[in-house]
Scaffold this motif. Structure first.
Motif, PDB file in Angstrom:
ATOM      1  N   VAL A   1      11.659  -8.332  -7.605  1.00  0.00           N
ATOM      2  CA  VAL A   1      11.595  -7.260  -6.606  1.00  0.00           C
ATOM      3  C   VAL A   1      10.349  -6.433  -6.909  1.00  0.00           C
TER       4      VAL A   1
ATOM      5  N   GLN B   1      18.947  -4.759 -11.246  1.00  0.00           N
ATOM      6  CA  GLN B   1      19.148  -4.534  -9.821  1.00  0.00           C
ATOM      7  C   GLN B   1      18.385  -3.279  -9.376  1.00  0.00           C
TER       8      GLN B   1
ATOM      9  N   VAL C   1      10.770 -10.238  -3.098  1.00  0.00           N
ATOM     10  CA  VAL C   1      10.994  -9.329  -1.973  1.00  0.00           C
ATOM     11  C   VAL C   1      10.303  -8.009  -2.315  1.00  0.00           C
TER      12      VAL C   1
ATOM     13  N   SER D   1      23.057  -0.156  -0.982  1.00  0.00           N
ATOM     14  CA  SER D   1      22.986  -1.607  -1.216  1.00  0.00           C
ATOM     15  C   SER D   1      22.110  -1.885  -2.443  1.00  0.00           C
ATOM     16  N   THR D   2      22.169  -3.105  -2.948  1.00  0.00           N
ATOM     17  CA  THR D   2      21.385  -3.448  -4.137  1.00  0.00           C
ATOM     18  C   THR D   2      20.618  -4.756  -3.915  1.00  0.00           C
ATOM     19  N   ARG D   3      19.522  -4.927  -4.666  1.00  0.00           N
ATOM     20  CA  ARG D   3      18.770  -6.183  -4.679  1.00  0.00           C
ATOM     21  C   ARG D   3      18.713  -6.646  -6.132  1.00  0.00           C
TER      22      ARG D   3
ATOM     23  N   ARG E   1      13.440 -14.444  -9.611  1.00  0.00           N
ATOM     24  CA  ARG E   1      13.610 -13.525  -8.493  1.00  0.00           C
ATOM     25  C   ARG E   1      12.945 -12.187  -8.876  1.00  0.00           C
TER      26      ARG E   1
ATOM     27  N   GLU F   1      10.599  -5.529   3.074  1.00  0.00           N
ATOM     28  CA  GLU F   1      11.630  -4.709   3.721  1.00  0.00           C
ATOM     29  C   GLU F   1      11.074  -3.299   3.865  1.00  0.00           C
TER      30      GLU F   1
END
Ligand SMILES: Cc1cc2nc3c(=O)[nH]c(=O)nc-3n(C[C@H](O)[C@H](O)[C@H](O)COP(=O)(O)OP(=O)(O)OC[C@H]3O[C@@H](n4cnc5c(N)ncnc54)[C@H](O)[C@@H]3O)c2cc1C
Length: 318
Positions: A4, A135, A27, A142-144, A2, A112
């Motif tokens: 970011v 993160q 993302v 909010s967090t990713r 994953r 986003e």
């Protein structure tokens, strides 16, 4: 994995595309309403105006392949051989404006927009376990979660994001400073006075580049971009915007000629061009989980951002 990616400029988009192609779950977090960063195009009424990067050159095989694909699909064409003299490198432009190339790269990616990354932190494994080790905290709280993070924002902004991440950054990264650019955009009632191919480079102490977007073939009506020089931009950075508009328009009279200014806008680029370039195409932590990329790594231009984004992605794929 994953990943970011922070920043949907050229470096971030290219990195994300290659990571997705390699099977990563990606993302992209972008604080602006749209993608592209400094590859920026603005609509002013019927006019289309490139107000960041104006053109690009090709010097490396990796970027050549990308540009050949864009040319084949009609997104890019040659504009000129140079401004005043031919240095052997054709100047390419995006037929629909620079930003259209970023939109093309963003197709199919999970982006986003209007989402600002506020901090990068290690996950608190006492509370969140098991999970990704990192993160990204968004400014809405909010967090990713991420196994790896590619940060492509200008370096001073990247340092701020990493302030609480307990990441040991190389000291010399901090020496990278950026030139500023103040830009005047004007829509005119008829063509101004610019030599072929509708642009001049470093014409005087005020401006570094002046372009007629209609002659360039991007706009259907006359709209000129005036980039103030690094020196002028730095000296006048704090001045009142209305005053800046008046002074820049006055300095632009020789190129506006008898045309009437129908509309004018100002854009200030705080991080326009990196002054020093890191010797490698990206920087990464020893575990390769936090990667910094962008034009401060492979050269202060579109080609540099592109190649840095590619190299950052491949460092994670390898
Ligand atoms: C006025 C000007 C003229 C130029 N002219 C040329 C030219 O003619 N030819 C050329 O080759 N190059 C030119 N350049 C340089 C070229 O535009 C850049 O080298 C290239 O676009 C940089 O891409 P990047 O992806 O590294 O960074 P950027 O395009 O800056 O992308 C970074 C992205 O990160 C986003 N971001 C920042 N902070 C956050 C955050 N906290 N959270 C989420 N997102 C964030 C930004 O909104 C941006 O979209 C010019 C640049 C400027 C400013």
């Amino acid at each position: 994995m994953r990943v970011v990616v922070i920043g949907a400029g050229l470096a971030g988009l290219v990195a994300a595309r290659d990571l997705v192609a390699a099977g990563a779950d990606v993302v992209i977090i972008e604080r602006s309403r749209s993608v592209g960063g400094r590859m920026a195009t603005r609509r002013i009424g019927k006019a289309t105006v490139d107000h960041g990067a104006q053109f690009f050159t090709v010097r490396t095989p990796a970027f050549r392949r990308r540009v050949d694909d864009w040319i084949e699909r009609g997104l890019v064409r040659t504009w000129s051989q140079g401004f005043g003299f031919d240095d052997g490198y054709p100047r390419f432009i995006a037929t629909e404006g620079m930003n259209s190339l970023a939109k093309d790269l963003a197709t199919g990616l999970d982006v986003e927009c209007s989402t600002m990354a506020f901090a990068v932190r290690r996950q608190d494994h006492q509370r969140v376990s098991p999970g990704s080790p990192w993160q990204v905290v968004i400014d809405d709280g909010s967090t990713r979660a991420a196994d790896a993070i590619v940060i492509t924002v200008p370096l001073p902004q990247a340092f701020a994001l990493l302030a609480d991440a307990a990441v040991e950054l190389d000291e010399s990264l901090f020496r990278t400073d950026y030139d500023r650019t103040i830009t005047l955009l004007t829509v005119l009632d008829r063509p101004g006075v610019l030599p072929d191919p509708g642009a001049v480079q470093n014409p005087d102490a005020t401006f570094s580049f002046i372009c007629d977007n209609a002659v360039k073939g991007v706009s259907t009506t006359t709209a000129m971009t005036f980039h103030a020089s690094n020196e002028w931009s730095r000296t006048n950075w704090e001045e009142d915007p209305a005053e800046l508009l008046d002074r820049l328009e006055k300095a632009a009279v020789p190129w506006i000629g008898d045309a009437r200014v129908l509309e004018r806008q100002l854009k200030k680029w705080r991080f326009a061009t990196p002054r020093t370039i890191w010797p490698d195409p990206y920087w990464a932590t020893s575990d390769n989980r936090i990667v910094l990329a962008g034009d401060a790594f492979s050269g202060p231009r579109i080609e540099g951002a592109h190649n840095s984004g590619m190299a950052a992605a491949h460092s994670l794929i390898a």
